[in-house]
Write a protein that holds these residues in place. Structure first.
Motif, PDB file in Angstrom:
ATOM      1  N   ILE A  19       0.843  -1.195   0.000  1.00 17.48           N
ATOM      2  CA  ILE A  19       0.000   0.000   0.000  1.00 17.48           C
ATOM      3  C   ILE A  19       0.877   1.244   0.000  1.00 17.48           C
ATOM      4  O   ILE A  19       0.642   2.186  -0.759  1.00 17.48           O
ATOM      5  CB  ILE A  19      -0.898   0.004   1.271  1.00 17.48           C
ATOM      6  CG1 ILE A  19      -1.809  -1.219   1.315  1.00 17.48           C
ATOM      7  CG2 ILE A  19      -1.677   1.309   1.389  1.00 17.48           C
ATOM      8  CD1 ILE A  19      -3.056  -1.105   0.513  1.00 17.48           C
ATOM      9  N   GLU A  20       1.903   1.219   0.854  1.00 18.88           N
ATOM     10  CA  GLU A  20       2.784   2.380   0.970  1.00 18.88           C
ATOM     11  C   GLU A  20       3.446   2.701  -0.372  1.00 18.88           C
ATOM     12  O   GLU A  20       3.488   3.857  -0.807  1.00 18.88           O
ATOM     13  CB  GLU A  20       3.850   2.103   2.038  1.00 18.88           C
ATOM     14  CG  GLU A  20       4.733   3.296   2.310  1.00 18.88           C
ATOM     15  CD  GLU A  20       5.607   3.103   3.542  1.00 18.88           C
ATOM     16  OE1 GLU A  20       5.574   2.002   4.141  1.00 18.88           O
ATOM     17  OE2 GLU A  20       6.308   4.052   3.901  1.00 18.88           O
ATOM     18  N   GLU A  21       3.938   1.652  -1.030  1.00 16.56           N
ATOM     19  CA  GLU A  21       4.590   1.814  -2.333  1.00 16.56           C
ATOM     20  C   GLU A  21       3.620   2.412  -3.360  1.00 16.56           C
ATOM     21  O   GLU A  21       3.963   3.359  -4.083  1.00 16.56           O
ATOM     22  CB  GLU A  21       5.080   0.434  -2.802  1.00 16.56           C
ATOM     23  CG  GLU A  21       5.752   0.402  -4.159  1.00 16.56           C
ATOM     24  CD  GLU A  21       7.168   0.953  -4.145  1.00 16.56           C
ATOM     25  OE1 GLU A  21       7.711   1.177  -3.048  1.00 16.56           O
ATOM     26  OE2 GLU A  21       7.706   1.195  -5.243  1.00 16.56           O
TER      27      GLU A  21
ATOM     28  N   LYS B  65      -0.906  -8.820  -4.964  1.00 19.96           N
ATOM     29  CA  LYS B  65      -0.240  -9.474  -3.832  1.00 19.96           C
ATOM     30  C   LYS B  65      -0.809  -9.040  -2.492  1.00 19.96           C
ATOM     31  O   LYS B  65      -0.328  -9.469  -1.458  1.00 19.96           O
ATOM     32  CB  LYS B  65       1.264  -9.153  -3.866  1.00 19.96           C
ATOM     33  CG  LYS B  65       1.957  -9.730  -5.091  1.00 19.96           C
ATOM     34  CD  LYS B  65       3.452  -9.506  -5.027  1.00 19.96           C
ATOM     35  CE  LYS B  65       4.117  -9.944  -6.327  1.00 19.96           C
ATOM     36  NZ  LYS B  65       5.444  -9.325  -6.489  1.00 19.96           N
ATOM     37  N   ILE B  66      -1.840  -8.188  -2.524  1.00 18.88           N
ATOM     38  CA  ILE B  66      -2.343  -7.658  -1.257  1.00 18.88           C
ATOM     39  C   ILE B  66      -2.860  -8.808  -0.390  1.00 18.88           C
ATOM     40  O   ILE B  66      -3.418  -9.781  -0.871  1.00 18.88           O
ATOM     41  CB  ILE B  66      -3.453  -6.603  -1.500  1.00 18.88           C
ATOM     42  CG1 ILE B  66      -3.712  -5.785  -0.243  1.00 18.88           C
ATOM     43  CG2 ILE B  66      -4.749  -7.249  -1.981  1.00 18.88           C
ATOM     44  CD1 ILE B  66      -2.658  -4.778   0.061  1.00 18.88           C
ATOM     45  N   ASN B  67      -2.639  -8.682   0.892  1.00 16.65           N
ATOM     46  CA  ASN B  67      -3.006  -9.722   1.835  1.00 16.65           C
ATOM     47  C   ASN B  67      -3.817  -9.071   2.952  1.00 16.65           C
ATOM     48  O   ASN B  67      -3.608  -7.900   3.262  1.00 16.65           O
ATOM     49  CB  ASN B  67      -1.699 -10.323   2.393  1.00 16.65           C
ATOM     50  CG  ASN B  67      -1.928 -11.559   3.215  1.00 16.65           C
ATOM     51  OD1 ASN B  67      -2.761 -12.382   2.863  1.00 16.65           O
ATOM     52  ND2 ASN B  67      -1.198 -11.670   4.302  1.00 16.65           N
ATOM     53  N   TYR B  68      -4.764  -9.804   3.494  1.00 13.14           N
ATOM     54  CA  TYR B  68      -5.579  -9.247   4.569  1.00 13.14           C
ATOM     55  C   TYR B  68      -5.297 -10.008   5.863  1.00 13.14           C
ATOM     56  O   TYR B  68      -5.097 -11.228   5.840  1.00 13.14           O
ATOM     57  CB  TYR B  68      -7.064  -9.332   4.210  1.00 13.14           C
ATOM     58  CG  TYR B  68      -7.425  -8.414   3.064  1.00 13.14           C
ATOM     59  CD1 TYR B  68      -7.785  -7.095   3.300  1.00 13.14           C
ATOM     60  CD2 TYR B  68      -7.346  -8.853   1.741  1.00 13.14           C
ATOM     61  CE1 TYR B  68      -8.082  -6.234   2.257  1.00 13.14           C
ATOM     62  CE2 TYR B  68      -7.641  -7.996   0.686  1.00 13.14           C
ATOM     63  CZ  TYR B  68      -8.016  -6.700   0.948  1.00 13.14           C
ATOM     64  OH  TYR B  68      -8.299  -5.850  -0.085  1.00 13.14           O
ATOM     65  N   ASN B  74      -7.837  -6.062   8.149  1.00 18.82           N
ATOM     66  CA  ASN B  74      -7.073  -4.920   7.679  1.00 18.82           C
ATOM     67  C   ASN B  74      -6.059  -5.429   6.648  1.00 18.82           C
ATOM     68  O   ASN B  74      -5.686  -6.598   6.692  1.00 18.82           O
ATOM     69  CB  ASN B  74      -6.329  -4.282   8.871  1.00 18.82           C
ATOM     70  CG  ASN B  74      -5.749  -2.923   8.523  1.00 18.82           C
ATOM     71  OD1 ASN B  74      -6.023  -2.369   7.452  1.00 18.82           O
ATOM     72  ND2 ASN B  74      -4.950  -2.392   9.424  1.00 18.82           N
ATOM     73  N   VAL B  75      -5.629  -4.571   5.721  1.00 19.27           N
ATOM     74  CA  VAL B  75      -4.581  -5.013   4.806  1.00 19.27           C
ATOM     75  C   VAL B  75      -3.302  -5.219   5.604  1.00 19.27           C
ATOM     76  O   VAL B  75      -3.077  -4.563   6.616  1.00 19.27           O
ATOM     77  CB  VAL B  75      -4.313  -4.000   3.664  1.00 19.27           C
ATOM     78  CG1 VAL B  75      -5.503  -3.867   2.749  1.00 19.27           C
ATOM     79  CG2 VAL B  75      -3.908  -2.661   4.221  1.00 19.27           C
ATOM     80  N   SER B  76      -2.481  -6.149   5.145  1.00 16.33           N
ATOM     81  CA  SER B  76      -1.312  -6.524   5.921  1.00 16.33           C
ATOM     82  C   SER B  76      -0.335  -7.272   5.029  1.00 16.33           C
ATOM     83  O   SER B  76      -0.737  -7.943   4.076  1.00 16.33           O
ATOM     84  CB  SER B  76      -1.741  -7.433   7.072  1.00 16.33           C
ATOM     85  OG  SER B  76      -0.617  -8.005   7.674  1.00 16.33           O
TER      86      SER B  76
END
Lengths: 212, 212
Positions: A19-21, B65-68, B74-76
């Protein structure tokens, strides 16, 4: 009042490096801050991965495969852009513009049937843009080689735009070509009381004969 | 007056299909129209191809690639987010929020030391979002399984937010848990004359004892 509550300038800790990227990259766009970028990221998270890929690839492809017209330096899918390749256009008139947006805006008016020349910017020493960064020599060569009768300067009426027009007209001083600028004055449909003083003042000095 | 000049609603012909594709994709972002998207495209054209690739890939990677977090959604980057994995946080209090932005905003206040539960939205029949689209059952299960003492509803004071709070409190009616909402009223530092009537009226009805 607890001053800890008024903590609006705290550095943001994003819960994920992905997310930050993405926020950092999207906030590089002009006019997009970290909050707007985070809003974009949340929008993307609600799209399918393939929709997000489509957006990302459109950006990458656009930049990597973009091509410029060999004659006028407008963006184009081919070696000559649609306008330069159109035999119905007037080849003797060149409209000089800053970038792509101005070509689109002028084309939408249907008032210019000639060619264009896209400088790629205006002279702006403050931003490190000198004449060599722009397609100025290319314009002078076109005027010499293509029997151009008129060059219309359609640059923004800003100090940078005016400097660029001055520089260009000096460069073309010895050539047999008419140089004009788009007219400046009160916008059509605009109200006088909202016009700025400089524009209003110059519109009186440069008044034109009334035509019925 | 030549009405052709007032031709602001003409369809735009982009000089390149690559530009058109990028403008179409970027204008899908909320609050970004075709003009802003074209401005973004012009910005990208002034960047190096590798910078544009970095931006495009950040978008693609983020979505793919987002992971929860398995507990709070929450995203993590990991199976448990930083907050859920932090042993110093109060495990008995859950703050229920709509999305990631609210977690970031509340974390920045430093006033909540408990857990979160990210619903992923609020109930909104107008937008086709029912309870099944949200992490509501997961919240009820957490409250049952994790000996939660308090659930703080930190949803926006909108009809959708209020509906969601009502629905959630019905769902948790039989459980031994305290349910609270964040206080609503006049913003700190705000001026009364600019507050809307509903907020001002309710801030009088729900007035609180003065503390020195």
């Amino acid at each position: 009042m607890n001053l800890d509550l008024v903590n609006t300038f705290a550095a943001v800790n994003y819960p994920s490096s992905l997310i930050e990227e993405a926020v950092n990259e999207l906030s590089k766009f002009p006019g997009v801050g970290k909050k707007s970028a985070l809003r974009m990221v949340l929008f993307l998270l609600k799209q399918t991965p393939s929709d997000a890929r489509k957006l990302g690839e459109a950006v990458i492809n656009m930049r990597e495969k973009i091509n410029y017209c060999k004659r006028c330096y407008n963006v184009s899918d081919y070696d000559l852009c649609n306008i330069c390749a159109n035999p119905k256009r007037n080849l003797q008139t060149i409209c000089v513009v800053e970038d792509l947006r101005d070509v689109i805006a002028i084309e939408n008016t249907n008032q210019h049937n000639g060619m264009y020349h896209v400088l790629g910017g205006v002279i702006s020493p403050m931003n490190g843009i000198g004449p060599d960064e722009l397609k100025i020599d290319e314009l002078v060569m076109r005027v010499k080689a293509e029997e151009i009768s008129e060059v219309i300067m359609a640059l923004s009426p800003t100090p940078e735009g005016d400097t660029t027009i001055y520089y260009l007209s000096k460069k073309m001083a010895g050539l047999d070509v008419k140089i004009s600028t788009i007219s400046r004055g009160i916008a059509i449909g605009g109200e006088l009381e909202y016009a700025d003083e400089i524009t209003l003042g110059r519109s009186i000095v440069t008044r034109i004969p009334y035509q019925m």
